[in-house]
Design a protein around this motif. Sequence first.
Motif, PDB file in Angstrom:
ATOM      1  N   LEU A  84      50.522  29.452  40.116  1.00 44.94           N
ATOM      2  CA  LEU A  84      49.568  29.212  38.773  1.00 44.94           C
ATOM      3  C   LEU A  84      50.567  29.301  37.643  1.00 44.94           C
ATOM      4  O   LEU A  84      49.467  28.593  36.542  1.00 44.94           O
ATOM      5  CB  LEU A  84      48.087  29.542  38.826  1.00 44.94           C
ATOM      6  N   THR A  86      53.055  29.539  36.339  1.00 46.49           N
ATOM      7  CA  THR A  86      53.665  28.215  35.638  1.00 46.49           C
ATOM      8  C   THR A  86      53.212  26.775  35.125  1.00 46.49           C
ATOM      9  O   THR A  86      53.389  26.567  33.912  1.00 46.49           O
ATOM     10  CB  THR A  86      54.340  27.579  37.367  1.00 46.49           C
ATOM     11  N   SER A  87      51.551  26.877  35.319  1.00 42.34           N
ATOM     12  CA  SER A  87      51.246  25.950  34.452  1.00 42.34           C
ATOM     13  C   SER A  87      50.699  26.391  33.418  1.00 42.34           C
ATOM     14  O   SER A  87      50.380  27.304  32.905  1.00 42.34           O
ATOM     15  CB  SER A  87      49.830  25.731  35.629  1.00 42.34           C
ATOM     16  N   GLU A  88      50.971  25.211  32.202  1.00 43.54           N
ATOM     17  CA  GLU A  88      50.063  25.244  30.613  1.00 43.54           C
ATOM     18  C   GLU A  88      48.268  25.527  30.590  1.00 43.54           C
ATOM     19  O   GLU A  88      47.864  26.105  30.045  1.00 43.54           O
ATOM     20  CB  GLU A  88      50.602  24.766  29.532  1.00 43.54           C
ATOM     21  N   ASP A  89      47.934  25.076  31.888  1.00 42.46           N
ATOM     22  CA  ASP A  89      46.869  24.138  32.539  1.00 42.46           C
ATOM     23  C   ASP A  89      45.868  25.391  33.477  1.00 42.46           C
ATOM     24  O   ASP A  89      46.437  24.604  34.413  1.00 42.46           O
ATOM     25  CB  ASP A  89      46.386  23.302  31.602  1.00 42.46           C
ATOM     26  N   ARG A  90      46.238  26.292  33.511  1.00 43.47           N
ATOM     27  CA  ARG A  90      45.760  26.910  35.106  1.00 43.47           C
ATOM     28  C   ARG A  90      44.139  25.873  35.444  1.00 43.47           C
ATOM     29  O   ARG A  90      44.503  26.578  37.250  1.00 43.47           O
ATOM     30  CB  ARG A  90      45.364  28.422  34.592  1.00 43.47           C
ATOM     31  N   ALA A  93      45.323  22.908  37.205  1.00 44.64           N
ATOM     32  CA  ALA A  93      45.988  23.470  38.476  1.00 44.64           C
ATOM     33  C   ALA A  93      45.429  23.795  39.894  1.00 44.64           C
ATOM     34  O   ALA A  93      45.488  23.964  40.410  1.00 44.64           O
ATOM     35  CB  ALA A  93      47.217  24.027  38.463  1.00 44.64           C
TER      36      ALA A  93
END
Length: 122
Positions: A84, A86-90, A93
């Motif tokens: 999670l 690694t995502s720019e938009d948790r 995701a």
Amino acid sequence: MRRLGELEAEIMDRLWAWQRPTTVREIVDDINEHRPVAYTTVMTVASILYNKGWLLRAKEGRAWVYSPVRSREEYTAALMEDALGTSEDRSAALAHFVEQMGPEEVSALRKALRAAGRRTQA
């Protein structure tokens, strides 16, 4: 947190399943029922897992016995948290993750969220 290597995972799978302190000999014997592996290899990897903080060990007679520090579920949760992260938009995701869940998993998630909410209110 990085994923466990193949032999690390084999060792941890056995320790999680057996839920008791275990010797390297027991682990080697069980793995050898499926594929050959040397005692010294398993001993080295168990020692590495201990040094990484994955295992506890205690002396029983002349042998070390190993047991996991974390449960399989705690390990899985840590992997999910890392993924999670690694995502720019948790939020997005998480939404995509939840969309892939079946009804039983969604129910379990709701139950976990209610329990977490009660803990934060206390």
